[in-house]
Design a protein around this motif. Structure first.
Motif, short mmCIF file in Angstrom:
data_model
loop_
_atom_site.label_atom_id
_atom_site.label_comp_id
_atom_site.label_asym_id
_atom_site.label_seq_id
_atom_site.Cartn_x
_atom_site.Cartn_y
_atom_site.Cartn_z
N LEU A 1 0.81 -1.21 0.00
CA LEU A 1 0.00 0.00 0.00
C LEU A 1 0.85 1.27 0.00
CD1 LEU A 1 -2.81 -1.17 2.40
CD2 LEU A 1 -2.98 -0.79 -0.07
N LEU A 2 2.07 1.19 0.51
CA LEU A 2 2.97 2.34 0.41
C LEU A 2 3.39 2.56 -1.04
CD1 LEU A 2 5.21 1.89 3.54
CD2 LEU A 2 3.86 3.91 2.99
N ILE A 3 3.58 1.48 -1.78
CA ILE A 3 3.99 1.60 -3.17
C ILE A 3 2.82 2.01 -4.06
CG2 ILE A 3 4.84 0.29 -5.16
CD1 ILE A 3 6.50 -1.35 -3.12
N THR A 4 1.69 1.34 -3.88
CA THR A 4 0.51 1.62 -4.69
C THR A 4 -0.72 1.68 -3.78
OG1 THR A 4 1.50 0.36 -6.49
CG2 THR A 4 -0.83 0.92 -6.71
N PRO A 5 -1.20 2.87 -3.44
CA PRO A 5 -2.36 2.98 -2.57
C PRO A 5 -3.59 2.29 -3.17
CG PRO A 5 -1.30 5.11 -2.85
CD PRO A 5 -0.67 4.17 -3.82
N ALA A 6 -4.40 1.70 -2.30
CA ALA A 6 -5.62 1.03 -2.75
C ALA A 6 -6.67 1.12 -1.65
CB ALA A 6 -5.32 -0.44 -3.09
N ASP A 7 -7.93 1.15 -2.07
CA ASP A 7 -9.02 1.26 -1.11
C ASP A 7 -9.19 0.02 -0.24
OD1 ASP A 7 -9.70 3.84 -1.78
OD2 ASP A 7 -11.15 3.22 -3.30
N TRP A 8 -8.77 -1.14 -0.74
CA TRP A 8 -8.94 -2.36 0.04
C TRP A 8 -8.05 -2.38 1.28
CZ3 TRP A 8 -4.38 -4.89 0.55
CH2 TRP A 8 -3.44 -4.74 -0.45
N GLY A 9 -7.09 -1.47 1.37
CA GLY A 9 -6.18 -1.43 2.50
C GLY A 9 -6.87 -1.23 3.83
N ARG A 10 -7.90 -0.42 3.83
CA ARG A 10 -8.62 -0.17 5.09
C ARG A 10 -9.22 -1.45 5.64
NH1 ARG A 10 -12.79 3.84 2.32
NH2 ARG A 10 -11.01 4.04 0.99
N TRP A 11 -9.78 -2.27 4.74
CA TRP A 11 -10.39 -3.53 5.16
C TRP A 11 -9.32 -4.55 5.52
CZ3 TRP A 11 -15.01 -2.70 6.60
CH2 TRP A 11 -15.78 -1.74 5.96
N ILE B 1 -9.50 1.47 10.70
CA ILE B 1 -10.65 2.30 11.06
C ILE B 1 -10.40 3.75 10.66
CG2 ILE B 1 -11.95 3.25 13.02
CD1 ILE B 1 -11.59 0.44 14.33
N ARG B 2 -9.18 4.23 10.89
CA ARG B 2 -8.85 5.61 10.50
C ARG B 2 -9.00 5.79 8.99
NH1 ARG B 2 -4.69 8.78 8.79
NH2 ARG B 2 -4.53 10.82 9.74
N ARG B 3 -8.56 4.78 8.24
CA ARG B 3 -8.70 4.85 6.77
C ARG B 3 -10.17 4.86 6.35
NH1 ARG B 3 -5.21 2.02 2.65
NH2 ARG B 3 -3.41 3.35 2.73
N LEU B 4 -11.02 4.22 7.13
CA LEU B 4 -12.45 4.20 6.79
C LEU B 4 -13.09 5.58 6.94
CD1 LEU B 4 -13.66 0.87 8.41
CD2 LEU B 4 -13.73 1.45 5.99
N PHE B 5 -12.64 6.33 7.95
CA PHE B 5 -13.32 7.58 8.27
C PHE B 5 -12.57 8.85 7.91
CE2 PHE B 5 -15.16 4.41 11.13
CZ PHE B 5 -16.47 4.52 10.73
#
Length: 126
Positions: free
Chosen positions: A59-69, A109-113
């Motif tokens: 996720l540091l290399i390529t951000p993605a929305d699935w990271g929060r989950w 959780i922080r990434r979710l909100f």
């Protein structure tokens, strides 16, 4: 390397969640050596630590929305691991898993909100 490649892998503008998760994964991985616990507790710490760190690096290399989950799920598993895997009597392992599980789950959780910030330089800057 091109400037475009460097912009993509740059850490500027990223939320600190990935760095926090990476550090937590590394600490979790090495905790059996430092705190001297073994068995299923050590295996759990090693495997969860590697997976958490690998997800964070990805996720540091390529951000993605699935990271929060991913962070939320990995954090909750790490929290529950002492009782799922049966090492609830090993105090050092339990506290390590609880504290680092909360840290990783909190990153999810922080990434979710908290809305994500753009990666790289601002394209509207002059």
């Amino acid at each position: 390397m091109t400037d475009r490649y460097l912009d993509r892998v740059s850490f500027t503008g990223r939320l600190p969640d990935d760095v926090v998760a990476l550090v937590a994964g590394v600490i979790l991985f090495f905790s059996p050596l430092v705190l001297d616990f073994g068995g299923s507790a050590a295996w759990s710490a090693a495997v969860a630590g590697v997976v958490i760190a690998a997800v964070a690096v990805r996720l540091l290399i390529t951000p993605a929305d699935w990271g929060r989950w991913a962070y939320l799920g990995l954090g909750l598993f790490t929290l529950a691991a002492p009782w799922i895997l049966g090492f609830g009597a090993t105090t050092a392992a339990v506290w390590t898993h609880l504290i680092l599980g909360v840290v990783v789950a909190a990153a999810g959780i922080r990434r979710l909100f908290v809305p994500s910030q753009p990666v790289g330089p601002d394209s509207h800057a002059t």
